[in-house]
Design a protein around this motif. Structure first.
Motif, PDB file in Angstrom:
ATOM      1  N   ALA A  82       1.015  -1.270  -0.111  1.00 52.00           N
ATOM      2  CA  ALA A  82       0.082  -0.029  -0.040  1.00 52.00           C
ATOM      3  C   ALA A  82       0.872   1.319   0.072  1.00 52.00           C
ATOM      4  O   ALA A  82       0.751   2.158  -0.722  1.00 52.00           O
ATOM      5  CB  ALA A  82      -0.921  -0.003   1.315  1.00 52.00           C
ATOM      6  N   LEU A  83       1.956   1.341   0.724  1.00 45.73           N
ATOM      7  CA  LEU A  83       2.893   2.316   0.786  1.00 45.73           C
ATOM      8  C   LEU A  83       3.559   2.827  -0.366  1.00 45.73           C
ATOM      9  O   LEU A  83       3.602   3.743  -1.077  1.00 45.73           O
ATOM     10  CB  LEU A  83       3.904   2.272   1.940  1.00 45.73           C
ATOM     11  N   PHE A 129      -6.340  -3.165   8.247  1.00 49.75           N
ATOM     12  CA  PHE A 129      -5.879  -2.036   8.656  1.00 49.75           C
ATOM     13  C   PHE A 129      -4.281  -1.938   8.566  1.00 49.75           C
ATOM     14  O   PHE A 129      -4.073  -0.657   8.503  1.00 49.75           O
ATOM     15  CB  PHE A 129      -6.289  -1.990  10.390  1.00 49.75           C
ATOM     16  N   ARG A 130      -3.625  -2.713   8.206  1.00 50.20           N
ATOM     17  CA  ARG A 130      -2.123  -2.233   7.803  1.00 50.20           C
ATOM     18  C   ARG A 130      -2.038  -1.745   6.370  1.00 50.20           C
ATOM     19  O   ARG A 130      -1.435  -1.064   6.080  1.00 50.20           O
ATOM     20  CB  ARG A 130      -1.321  -3.830   7.731  1.00 50.20           C
ATOM     21  N   VAL A 131      -2.997  -2.089   5.794  1.00 53.79           N
ATOM     22  CA  VAL A 131      -3.265  -1.412   4.206  1.00 53.79           C
ATOM     23  C   VAL A 131      -3.510  -0.117   4.520  1.00 53.79           C
ATOM     24  O   VAL A 131      -2.792   0.916   3.964  1.00 53.79           O
ATOM     25  CB  VAL A 131      -4.418  -2.251   3.478  1.00 53.79           C
ATOM     26  N   LEU A 132      -4.504   0.142   5.362  1.00 51.11           N
ATOM     27  CA  LEU A 132      -4.938   1.566   5.544  1.00 51.11           C
ATOM     28  C   LEU A 132      -3.693   2.349   6.258  1.00 51.11           C
ATOM     29  O   LEU A 132      -3.349   3.476   5.818  1.00 51.11           O
ATOM     30  CB  LEU A 132      -5.976   1.593   6.898  1.00 51.11           C
ATOM     31  N   GLN A 133      -3.004   1.744   6.991  1.00 53.77           N
ATOM     32  CA  GLN A 133      -1.707   2.454   7.577  1.00 53.77           C
ATOM     33  C   GLN A 133      -0.820   2.872   6.559  1.00 53.77           C
ATOM     34  O   GLN A 133      -0.207   3.864   6.596  1.00 53.77           O
ATOM     35  CB  GLN A 133      -0.871   1.230   8.677  1.00 53.77           C
ATOM     36  N   GLY A 134      -0.422   1.700   5.475  1.00 50.29           N
ATOM     37  CA  GLY A 134       0.229   2.003   4.491  1.00 50.29           C
ATOM     38  C   GLY A 134      -0.099   3.328   3.748  1.00 50.29           C
ATOM     39  O   GLY A 134       0.649   4.229   3.262  1.00 50.29           O
ATOM     40  N   PHE A 136      -2.259   5.790   4.583  1.00 50.81           N
ATOM     41  CA  PHE A 136      -2.178   7.052   5.428  1.00 50.81           C
ATOM     42  C   PHE A 136      -0.493   7.358   5.625  1.00 50.81           C
ATOM     43  O   PHE A 136      -0.183   8.509   5.682  1.00 50.81           O
ATOM     44  CB  PHE A 136      -2.605   7.278   6.882  1.00 50.81           C
ATOM     45  N   GLY A 137       0.239   6.410   5.757  1.00 52.64           N
ATOM     46  CA  GLY A 137       1.776   6.612   5.811  1.00 52.64           C
ATOM     47  C   GLY A 137       2.206   7.270   4.556  1.00 52.64           C
ATOM     48  O   GLY A 137       3.055   8.181   4.526  1.00 52.64           O
ATOM     49  N   ALA A 138       1.650   6.820   3.405  1.00 54.91           N
ATOM     50  CA  ALA A 138       2.233   7.582   2.064  1.00 54.91           C
ATOM     51  C   ALA A 138       1.631   9.171   2.007  1.00 54.91           C
ATOM     52  O   ALA A 138       2.550   9.727   1.297  1.00 54.91           O
ATOM     53  CB  ALA A 138       1.334   6.702   0.998  1.00 54.91           C
ATOM     54  N   LEU A 139       0.670   9.316   2.658  1.00 55.52           N
ATOM     55  CA  LEU A 139       0.189  10.646   2.696  1.00 55.52           C
ATOM     56  C   LEU A 139       1.189  11.533   3.481  1.00 55.52           C
ATOM     57  O   LEU A 139       1.548  12.720   3.330  1.00 55.52           O
ATOM     58  CB  LEU A 139      -1.093  10.864   3.226  1.00 55.52           C
ATOM     59  N   LEU A 140       1.781  11.132   4.444  1.00 50.11           N
ATOM     60  CA  LEU A 140       2.473  11.848   5.541  1.00 50.11           C
ATOM     61  C   LEU A 140       4.004  12.007   5.055  1.00 50.11           C
ATOM     62  O   LEU A 140       4.536  13.044   5.174  1.00 50.11           O
ATOM     63  CB  LEU A 140       2.489  10.778   6.959  1.00 50.11           C
ATOM     64  N   MET A 141       4.630  10.934   4.396  1.00 51.43           N
ATOM     65  CA  MET A 141       5.905  11.126   4.186  1.00 51.43           C
ATOM     66  C   MET A 141       6.340  12.273   3.078  1.00 51.43           C
ATOM     67  O   MET A 141       7.185  12.987   3.395  1.00 51.43           O
ATOM     68  CB  MET A 141       6.586   9.570   3.650  1.00 51.43           C
ATOM     69  N   PRO A 142       5.649  11.890   1.686  1.00 48.62           N
ATOM     70  CA  PRO A 142       6.204  13.163   1.128  1.00 48.62           C
ATOM     71  C   PRO A 142       5.577  14.489   1.545  1.00 48.62           C
ATOM     72  O   PRO A 142       6.493  15.408   1.228  1.00 48.62           O
ATOM     73  CB  PRO A 142       5.344  12.743  -0.435  1.00 48.62           C
ATOM     74  N   ALA A 143       4.634  14.930   2.371  1.00 42.82           N
ATOM     75  CA  ALA A 143       4.146  15.977   2.741  1.00 42.82           C
ATOM     76  C   ALA A 143       5.000  16.556   3.724  1.00 42.82           C
ATOM     77  O   ALA A 143       5.485  17.753   3.547  1.00 42.82           O
ATOM     78  CB  ALA A 143       2.850  15.933   3.411  1.00 42.82           C
ATOM     79  N   ALA A 144       5.882  15.600   4.306  1.00 40.89           N
ATOM     80  CA  ALA A 144       7.038  16.167   5.372  1.00 40.89           C
ATOM     81  C   ALA A 144       7.999  16.688   4.611  1.00 40.89           C
ATOM     82  O   ALA A 144       8.719  17.701   4.942  1.00 40.89           O
ATOM     83  CB  ALA A 144       7.421  14.754   6.245  1.00 40.89           C
ATOM     84  N   SER A 231      -0.234   3.410 -10.707  1.00 39.71           N
ATOM     85  CA  SER A 231      -0.594   2.574  -9.443  1.00 39.71           C
ATOM     86  C   SER A 231      -0.781   0.998  -9.836  1.00 39.71           C
ATOM     87  O   SER A 231      -0.294   0.182  -9.096  1.00 39.71           O
ATOM     88  CB  SER A 231      -2.106   2.878  -8.623  1.00 39.71           C
ATOM     89  N   GLY A 232      -1.431   0.876 -11.043  1.00 37.57           N
ATOM     90  CA  GLY A 232      -1.182  -0.783 -11.344  1.00 37.57           C
ATOM     91  C   GLY A 232      -0.074  -1.045 -11.724  1.00 37.57           C
ATOM     92  O   GLY A 232       0.167  -2.049 -11.449  1.00 37.57           O
ATOM     93  N   ALA A 233       0.878  -0.204 -12.308  1.00 37.55           N
ATOM     94  CA  ALA A 233       1.877  -0.694 -12.638  1.00 37.55           C
ATOM     95  C   ALA A 233       3.086  -0.715 -11.524  1.00 37.55           C
ATOM     96  O   ALA A 233       3.660  -1.903 -11.455  1.00 37.55           O
ATOM     97  CB  ALA A 233       2.970   0.545 -13.751  1.00 37.55           C
ATOM     98  N   MET A 234       2.911   0.014 -10.557  1.00 38.05           N
ATOM     99  CA  MET A 234       3.593  -0.044  -9.002  1.00 38.05           C
ATOM    100  C   MET A 234       3.261  -1.349  -8.563  1.00 38.05           C
ATOM    101  O   MET A 234       4.027  -2.318  -8.050  1.00 38.05           O
ATOM    102  CB  MET A 234       3.552   0.979  -8.477  1.00 38.05           C
ATOM    103  N   PHE A 235       2.013  -1.654  -8.401  1.00 38.14           N
ATOM    104  CA  PHE A 235       1.478  -2.876  -7.741  1.00 38.14           C
ATOM    105  C   PHE A 235       1.849  -4.133  -8.519  1.00 38.14           C
ATOM    106  O   PHE A 235       2.285  -4.906  -7.720  1.00 38.14           O
ATOM    107  CB  PHE A 235      -0.147  -2.921  -7.963  1.00 38.14           C
ATOM    108  N   CYS A 236       1.986  -4.107  -9.907  1.00 37.80           N
ATOM    109  CA  CYS A 236       2.267  -5.578 -10.394  1.00 37.80           C
ATOM    110  C   CYS A 236       3.763  -5.684 -10.050  1.00 37.80           C
ATOM    111  O   CYS A 236       4.202  -6.843  -9.985  1.00 37.80           O
ATOM    112  CB  CYS A 236       2.146  -5.272 -12.041  1.00 37.80           C
TER     113      CYS A 236
END
Length: 539
Positions: A82-83, A129-134, A136-144, A231-236
């Motif tokens: 997810a991250l 909930f680990r997916v949700l963690q990932g 929301f963590g993705a929102l947080l890191m680049p914003a920082a 997103s699809g390419a990264m997922f694969c």
């Protein structure tokens, strides 16, 4: 000292690089660069810590919730998947709506998801909930990173990124230690509950201190097809890397997903040339230093995360250390990253990133070569030397590559650049674990039968040989219950010798990757757009 840059408005043609749209200095602590750094560091610490702290809790989670090995693997894989998939899109959200808001939403969501995991009574809920963690963590890191870029003037940015990198390095390496203490003395739920008060603190500080910086020519629309394609390419790609150890590198499914990712990236690149406001303007990669920074981040993560993956098994399964003791043995690495990151920031500010980055990767290559020489009898002092050298090498790379990527991007794309930096690290870590894992598996499969026979042990059936190989790949002796002590000792010796030969080869490959990264580092240079973010506030 205050510094400010004013921009041409969007649609007025080519103008100077984007700067903050806030025209007045922050009052009091609001917008103060160093307090901004402290605030984002508190939030980022949660995400970095969760990448490694959970590994210690996995056995307890499996026992308490009746999870299978595959379920437990998904506790980690779901988070990283997810991250990795959402980082660049999350960075774009920050560029569009403001990094302050994106950071705060990320912190609230991450802390809430963490608390929900602690309250979960099934493995399915934990994984969800680990997916949700990932996410929301993705929102947080680049914003920082976007907040740091917009707040600090160029001459202070490297020091800020150095401290930011220090927090990530210390949190990542300290995760197993803290996780071991919490699981041993409290329970596995506490590993997740600890994020709740940290999140509350980060939100309180963020509301009080963070100042919203928006470039006047920030993106005003979303490239929905581009988001879907990327997103699809990264997922694969990440899915293929996660499943390759299970499926095998020769399996058609592995290559089908890799092929799908290549096609996805190609179609994404074509689409980005046609859309008015692309998710990632491909012109970004015309900057050789920025492109080199992304490649360098991938290579560094391959060498570091892939190599360190086996070191933890070496400490726990060969030397018999507890998770906490294993973490303590890695303190030289953590310590050198803590000390070295701010110093690297100062050095990069004075001489530019090229020499520190090349020197850092050279130290990393030497450290990985040293790790390839470790034996069963190697003492703590000798291990500490190589771990410390690894930390010393990684510090300037974490700082310098981040500055090269973010500093060479226009301010209005600082979130996307931060997402690129984090994505490169996640993909590199997954690639390192998968590729070096394949090297380890191949070496063990090749050496184990001969070593087994030389030791005079009873021959194994094909099924037993496969099970033994899987155990030896993580340093575990495949000793059946009821085995006589003398035979068990022989099996243990064979398992450890074979594991160490595999770890040695994997470490040499990691050293080779780090050596290639030295050449890539020579293509980097100081960020051309760093002055655009010479922020609003007080230094």
């Amino acid at each position: 000292m205050t510094s400010q840059t004013t921009l041409d408005k969007a649609g007025q043609g080519d103008g100077p690089s984007a700067g903050p749209s806030e025209a007045t200095p922050g009052k009091g602590l609001r917008g103060h660069p160093w307090f901004t750094l402290f605030t984002v560091a508190v939030g980022v610490m949660m995400v970095a810590l969760d990448g490694t702290i959970v590994a210690i809790a996995n056995p307890a989670i499996a026992s308490d919730l009746g999870a299978t090995l595959a379920d437990v693997q998904w506790i980690t894989n779901a988070y990283f998947l997810a991250l990795a998939v959402s980082l660049i899109t999350a960075g774009k959200l920050g560029d569009r709506f403001g990094h302050r808001q994106t950071f705060l939403i990320g912190v609230v969501g991450f802390a809430a998801a963490s608390g929900a995991i602690g309250l979960s009574d099934s493995i399915t809920l934990v994984i969800v909930f680990r997916v949700l963690q990932g996410l929301f963590g993705a929102l947080l890191m680049p914003a920082a990173l976007g907040l740091l870029r917009a707040t600090f003037p160029a001459e202070k940015l490297n020091m800020a990124i150095g401290i930011w990198g220090m927090v990530i390095g210390a949190s990542t390496a300290g995760g197993p230690i803290l996780g071991g203490v919490l699981v041993e003395h409290v329970n596995w739920q506490s590993v997740f509950f600890i994020n709740v008060p940290v999140g509350v603190l980060a939100v309180a500080l963020g509301v009080w201190i963070l100042l919203d910086h928006r470039a006047e020519n920030a993106p005003r629309s979303f490239d929905i097809p581009g988001i879907a394609l990327l997103s699809g390419a990264m997922f694969c790609l990440v899915w293929a890397l996660i499943k390759a150890p299970e499926w095998g590198w020769g399996d058609g499914r592995t290559w089908a997903f890799i092929a799908a990712s290549v096609v996805g990236f190609a179609v994404f690149a074509f689409w980005e040339t046609k859309v008015r406001e692309p998710l990632i303007p491909l012109a970004l990669f015309r900057s050789v230093p920025l492109s080199a920074g992304v490649v360098l981040m991938v290579l560094m993560a391959i060498a570091f995360m892939g190599g360190l993956f086996f070191v933890t098994f070496y400490l726990q399964n060969v030397h018999g250390l507890s998770p906490v003791d294993a973490g303590l043995h890695l303190l030289p690495l953590t310590g050198m990253m803590i000390v070295g990151s701010p110093l690297a920031g100062v050095m990069i500010t004075k001489v530019g990133p090229r020499i520190p980055l090349a020197g850092g990767m050279a130290c990393t290559a030497l450290a990985m070569y040293g790790i390839s020489t470790l034996e069963k009898s190697t003492g703590s002092l000798a291990m500490s030397v190589w771990f410390a050298l690894l930390g010393l090498g990684l510090a300037p790379v974490m700082v310098g590559a981040t500055e090269v990527i973010v500093g060479n991007a226009p301010l209005e794309l600082s979130g996307v650049a931060g997402g690129l930096q984090q994505s490169a690290m996640q993909v590199g870590g997954s690639l390192g674990t998968a590729v070096l894992g394949a090297v380890m598996a191949s070496k063990v499969d090749g050496d184990l039968p001969g070593n087994w026979e030389k030791a005079g042990l009873p021959p194994l059936t094909p099924e037993q040989a496969g099970q033994a190989s899987e155990a030896v790949q993580v340093g575990v002796p495949p000793v059946p219950k009821g085995t006589p002590e003398a035979i068990a000792a022989k099996i243990t010796d064979v398992a450890h010798d074979t594991f160490i030969s595999g770890m040695s080869l994997a470490s040499l490959v990691a050293a080779g990757v780090a050596a290639v990264a030295v050449l890539v580092a020579l293509l980097t240079k100081r960020g051309e757009n760093a002055e655009a973010g010479a922020g609003v506030g007080h230094i």
